[in-house]
Design a protein around this motif. Structure first.
Motif, PDB file in Angstrom:
ATOM      1  N   CYS A   1      52.023  42.708  33.506  1.00  0.00           N
ATOM      2  CA  CYS A   1      52.850  41.499  33.536  1.00  0.00           C
ATOM      3  C   CYS A   1      53.808  41.433  32.343  1.00  0.00           C
ATOM      4  O   CYS A   1      53.694  42.184  31.373  1.00  0.00           O
TER       5      CYS A   1
ATOM      6  N   GLY B   1      55.359  34.383  32.511  1.00  0.00           N
ATOM      7  CA  GLY B   1      54.718  35.422  31.710  1.00  0.00           C
ATOM      8  C   GLY B   1      53.839  36.361  32.528  1.00  0.00           C
ATOM      9  O   GLY B   1      53.544  37.471  32.088  1.00  0.00           O
ATOM     10  N   HIS B   2      53.445  35.910  33.695  1.00  0.00           N
ATOM     11  CA  HIS B   2      52.552  36.758  34.496  1.00  0.00           C
ATOM     12  C   HIS B   2      53.245  37.366  35.711  1.00  0.00           C
ATOM     13  O   HIS B   2      52.580  37.868  36.623  1.00  0.00           O
TER      14      HIS B   2
ATOM     15  N   CYS C   1      46.032  40.468  34.205  1.00  0.00           N
ATOM     16  CA  CYS C   1      46.918  40.952  35.275  1.00  0.00           C
ATOM     17  C   CYS C   1      47.568  42.266  34.871  1.00  0.00           C
ATOM     18  O   CYS C   1      47.720  42.584  33.698  1.00  0.00           O
TER      19      CYS C   1
ATOM     20  N   CYS D   1      47.600  41.669  30.314  1.00  0.00           N
ATOM     21  CA  CYS D   1      47.567  40.563  29.352  1.00  0.00           C
ATOM     22  C   CYS D   1      46.111  40.140  29.142  1.00  0.00           C
ATOM     23  O   CYS D   1      45.198  40.755  29.693  1.00  0.00           O
TER      24      CYS D   1
HETATM   25 ZN   LIG Z   1      49.401  38.352  32.802  1.00  0.00          ZN
END
Ligand SMILES: [Zn+2]
Length: 324
Positions: free
Chosen positions: A186, A168-169, A183, A179
């Protein structure tokens, strides 16, 4: 395969909201289901005792002559699988640095193995899903967040401290949305359910099917509404869907390029919307992956549904029991 007809696994699944347990046979048939509230604030020992009660109730439904391979537990993480020790789990506050593996094992009288839920979902797909026997498979869940599990060369990829698989990142669109962690650009910040809703809110015109579905208030927009409005001919919602397909494809293509999996399986609530655009999604993934990578990797939506974690936990027990 060492598993036989009378072999069973006890499976537990610990999420931030519910704890579930069941008995699973070697064909993936689930019986003896039970479910309770997690109540993480009561502490891990309390949860362990209550999970043991559910598992014992599930075990009591086993036919005579059943052989119990052990207990597999799928849990929200991050977690160190070898010890079952939690590492700052956001959805299980107060459980950091603790494990229920020893107490559960003592209480049940059989070995207990613990794994991260997304990794075990990937494991479930290699045994009970559409890609039985796959040695390299990636499972991506696109829901409130975006997570993933990776099976590479038949092993679960867990990383040095159990934290691997945070797909997810992956940065997919630098300079776009971030997010909750912060980050830049992402996968989760740009393609999770809440991300899709946020992009649609920022593009909201106050007209058309999306405006009708949200009652004129963009604060009410959900990702489901965006997909439904696009189906009803809303051009802005369609733009958001197209952008989502693009964003998801960039993330999936990166995973395909790095791991060269035999299959990529997607689960989570956003899949219902994406399934209506599956051909386009597959085509875009192929475009974004390296030449010769994406077009040889089947992309499927999971058909294991809500049981994917229980089945993964059961498969963990079957698999590890064969190694002892
Ligand atoms: Zn993220």
């Amino acid at each position: 395969m060492a598993t036989s007809k009378n072999q069973y696994a006890l499976a537990g699944d610990i999420g931030g909201t519910n704890i579930r347990a069941a008995l699973v046979d070697s064909e993936g048939r689930i019986t003896g289901r039970g479910s309770i509230d997690t109540l993480p604030e009561r502490g891990i020992d309390d949860a362990s005792e209550r999970l043991a009660r559910l598992l014992k109730a599930a075990r009591a439904t086993a036919p005579s002559g059943a052989v119990i391979a052990g207990v597999g537990v799928s849990t929200a993480g991050p977690i160190r699988p070898a010890t079952g020790t939690y590492n700052h789990p956001p959805n299980l506050p107060g459980w950091n640095g603790k494990t229920m593996k020893p107490s559960l094992s003592e209480s049940m009288g059989v070995p207990v193995w613990v794994g991260h839920d997304a990794t075990l979902a990937a494991l479930a797909e290699t045994r009970f899903g559409d890609h039985v026997g796959a040695e390299n498979l990636i499972y991506v869940t696109i829901s409130t967040g975006v997570g993933g599990g990776i099976i590479a060369n038949s092993e679960m990829v867990t990383g040095a401290s159990g934290g691997a698989g945070e797909v997810g990142h992956l940065p997919i669109r630098t300079g776009a949305y971030g997010c909750n962690v912060g980050c830049d650009g992402c996968f989760e910040g740009n393609a999770s359910g809440p991300a899709i809703a946020r992009i649609a809110r920022d593009m909201f015109t106050g007209k058309g099917p999306l405006a009708e579905l949200c009652g004129g208030d963009p604060a009410n927009i959900t990702s489901r509404m965006v997909f439904d409005a696009a189906d009803s001919g809303d051009p802005v919602a369609q733009q958001v869907v197209d952008l989502t397909i693009d964003n998801v494809s960039i993330g999936l293509a990166a995973l395909i390029n790095v791991f060269n999996p035999e299959a990529l399986v997607i689960g989570g609530g956003v899949v219902q919307g994406l399934q209506r655009h599956w051909e386009k999604l597959q085509k875009t993934v192929v475009e974004k992956a390296l030449p010769g990578y994406g077009d040889t990797t089947p992309l499927t939506a999971t058909r294991l549904g809500d049981d994917v974690s229980l089945l993964g936990a059961a498969q963990l027990a079957f698999r590890e029991a064969r190694r002892i």
